[in-house]
Design an enzyme around this catalytic site. Structure first.
Site, short mmCIF file in Angstrom:
data_model
loop_
_atom_site.label_atom_id
_atom_site.label_comp_id
_atom_site.label_asym_id
_atom_site.label_seq_id
_atom_site.Cartn_x
_atom_site.Cartn_y
_atom_site.Cartn_z
N TYR A 194 -2.22 -0.22 10.08
CA TYR A 194 -2.40 -0.82 8.75
C TYR A 194 -1.11 -0.72 7.94
O TYR A 194 -0.64 -1.70 7.37
CB TYR A 194 -3.55 -0.09 8.02
CG TYR A 194 -3.67 -0.44 6.56
CD1 TYR A 194 -4.04 -1.71 6.15
CD2 TYR A 194 -3.41 0.52 5.57
CE1 TYR A 194 -4.14 -2.03 4.80
CE2 TYR A 194 -3.51 0.21 4.22
CZ TYR A 194 -3.88 -1.06 3.84
OH TYR A 194 -3.98 -1.38 2.51
N SER B 287 0.83 -1.21 0.00
CA SER B 287 0.00 0.00 0.00
C SER B 287 0.86 1.25 0.00
O SER B 287 1.96 1.27 0.57
CB SER B 287 -0.88 -0.02 1.25
OG SER B 287 -1.41 1.25 1.51
N1 LIG Z 1 -8.42 -0.28 -2.60
C1 LIG Z 1 -7.36 0.48 -2.31
O1 LIG Z 1 -7.37 1.69 -2.52
C2 LIG Z 1 -6.12 -0.15 -1.75
C3 LIG Z 1 -5.03 0.69 -1.50
C4 LIG Z 1 -3.87 0.14 -0.99
C5 LIG Z 1 -3.79 -1.21 -0.75
N2 LIG Z 1 -4.88 -2.01 -0.97
C6 LIG Z 1 -4.75 -3.44 -0.69
O2 LIG Z 1 -5.24 -4.16 -1.81
C7 LIG Z 1 -5.85 -5.38 -1.40
C8 LIG Z 1 -7.27 -5.44 -1.94
O3 LIG Z 1 -8.00 -4.33 -1.40
P1 LIG Z 1 -9.51 -4.07 -1.72
O4 LIG Z 1 -9.69 -2.61 -1.90
O5 LIG Z 1 -9.99 -5.00 -2.76
O6 LIG Z 1 -10.16 -4.46 -0.30
P2 LIG Z 1 -11.44 -5.38 0.03
O7 LIG Z 1 -11.65 -5.23 1.49
O8 LIG Z 1 -12.55 -5.03 -0.88
O9 LIG Z 1 -10.92 -6.83 -0.32
C9 LIG Z 1 -10.20 -7.64 0.57
C10 LIG Z 1 -10.92 -8.96 0.67
O10 LIG Z 1 -10.14 -9.82 1.52
C11 LIG Z 1 -11.02 -10.55 2.32
N3 LIG Z 1 -10.32 -10.94 3.54
C12 LIG Z 1 -9.91 -10.13 4.56
N4 LIG Z 1 -9.34 -10.87 5.53
C13 LIG Z 1 -9.37 -12.17 5.12
C14 LIG Z 1 -8.95 -13.39 5.68
N5 LIG Z 1 -8.39 -13.44 6.90
N6 LIG Z 1 -9.15 -14.54 4.98
C15 LIG Z 1 -9.73 -14.51 3.75
N7 LIG Z 1 -10.17 -13.37 3.17
C16 LIG Z 1 -9.99 -12.21 3.85
C17 LIG Z 1 -12.20 -9.62 2.59
O11 LIG Z 1 -13.40 -10.33 2.91
C18 LIG Z 1 -12.31 -8.84 1.29
O12 LIG Z 1 -13.28 -9.41 0.44
C19 LIG Z 1 -5.74 -5.39 0.11
O13 LIG Z 1 -4.59 -6.11 0.46
C20 LIG Z 1 -5.58 -3.92 0.47
O14 LIG Z 1 -4.91 -3.77 1.70
C21 LIG Z 1 -6.04 -1.51 -1.48
#
Ligand SMILES: NC(=O)c1ccc[n+]([C@@H]2O[C@H](COP(=O)([O-])OP(=O)(O)OC[C@H]3O[C@@H](n4cnc5c(N)ncnc54)[C@H](O)[C@@H]3O)[C@@H](O)[C@H]2O)c1
Length: 327
Positions: free
Chosen positions: A153, A128
């Site tokens: 985080y 991130s």
């Molecule tokens: N969307 C953004 O702007 C952004 C920015 C920086 C980093 N990220 C990273 O990108 C990745 C995807 O993010 P996103 O926006 O799709 O988030 P999101 O929350 O929509 O997707 C993450 C998914 O992981 C699942 N999850 C969480 N803990 C879990 C576990 N212990 N076992 C199984 N499943 C689990 C959740 O149910 C969720 O569906 C994440 O790692 C997030 O930290 C996202």
């Protein structure tokens, strides 16, 4: 070729899985369907994926290593896109243990799983932009030190980079970490500003503007993220057999740092509503500005984002209107 996508019911996971399926790849999706935000949105994303014959879904908690190993033992996984995590900066201030569980224990489970896979081609995982903490040098470059996280985080994401480097060093696993910069678009995340602002505008309620609006973000449209993830996935770092492990980290952003108030005006235009604003101080854990140097990823894999806010936000709003009608 079968690709494991963790967090497949999540925002980015669904889009990445769908793009792979459209290319004819077999995809196994894993998600624990937790209730951090509306589970019906995760179910609706899964319904999209379930239309594809080559998609299998396993409801699993990645922190449960026995469950992960036994459920995945039937598949011949060739690459892993690890996106499952407890996301969100603000929630990590009040719920740190959920981050430790999913982002540290869960991440280790995935690393161990990868270590034991025969012939794994590539592990790509989500880091991130928050790892840059309060760094003042912009744009953020992967050459900068990221040793001063300002939220738990961010600390877990920086830890992931260290853990992944260690596994790549010890077991020569080809690994790429991607530092995502504020991803937005259709099927997005209800805890993020563009969605929260949209809901407040629709309801005629004030939108909460932190740091009195003096913030900037590098907003990255989901299609650009997906094309970047797929390009990276196809080109695993080479193992040169020397001391340097086949490991790398890239920024994946749009290379445009936009004022928060521009997000507001673009949303106003797309919804046709004038927003009421409530100006508030900076929130704990937040950073004032993000801006990605994406040159290394352009140079190495040809990553080239093409969608700015004026194009991406109306696409989100159009999707959200349809989604509201159907749900
Ligand atoms: N969307 C953004 O702007 C952004 C920015 C920086 C980093 N990220 C990273 O990108 C990745 C995807 O993010 P996103 O926006 O799709 O988030 P999101 O929350 O929509 O997707 C993450 C998914 O992981 C699942 N999850 C969480 N803990 C879990 C576990 N212990 N076992 C199984 N499943 C689990 C959740 O149910 C969720 O569906 C994440 O790692 C997030 O930290 C996202």
């Amino acid at each position: 070729m079968t690709i494991l996508v963790t967090g497949a019911a999540g925002f980015v996971g669904m889009h990445v899985a769908e793009a792979l399926l459209k290319k004819g790849v077999d995809v196994v999706g894993v998600d624990n369907m937790n209730a951090y935000y509306d589970v019906s949105l995760k179910e609706a994303r899964l319904a999209q994926l379930n239309r594809h014959e080559k998609f299998d879904f396993l409801k699993l908690d990645i922190a449960d290593r026995e469950a992960v190993n036994s459920a995945l033992s039937d598949y011949n996984i060739t690459s892993v896109v690890h996106l499952a995590a407890q996301a969100g900066v603000r929630y990590s201030i009040t719920n740190p243990f959920e981050y430790a569980e999913s982002n540290l224990t869960g991440f280790l489970t995935i690393l161990e799983y990868c270590r034991n896979l025969q012939g794994l081609e590539h592990l790509v995982y989500a880091s991130s932009s928050s790892v840059y903490g309060g760094n003042k040098d912009l744009p953020y470059s992967v050459d900068q030190s990221v040793d001063s996280p300002v939220s738990f985080y961010a600390a877990t994401k920086k830890s992931n980079e260290l853990m992944a480097h260690c596994y790549s060093h010890l077991y020569r696993i080809p690994v790429t970490g991607l530092r995502f910069f504020t991803v937005y678009g259709p099927w997005g995340r209800p805890d993020m500003a563009y969605w929260l602002f949209s809901d407040a505008m629709r309801a005629g309620k004030p939108i909460k503007i932190f740091n009195n609006g003096d913030m900037r973000r590098d907003f990255t449209y989901i299609d650009d993220i997906v094309s970047g993830v797929l390009k990276v996935l196809e080109s695993a770092p080479e193992d040169k057999g020397n001391e340097t492990p086949p490991y790398r980290v890239y920024n994946i952003g749009n290379h445009q740092s936009e004022p928060l108030m521009k997000l507001v005006s673009t949303l106003e235009e797309a919804w046709g509503v004038k927003a009421e604003t409530e100006l508030l101080p900076m929130q704990k854990g937040d950073v004032k500005e993000t801006y990605a140097d994406i040159e290394p990823m352009r140079r190495d894999v040809g990553y080239k984002p093409t969608t700015n806010l004026e194009v991406g936000i109306p696409k989100f709003v159009a999707w959200y209107k349809e989604y509201l009608k159907e749900s």
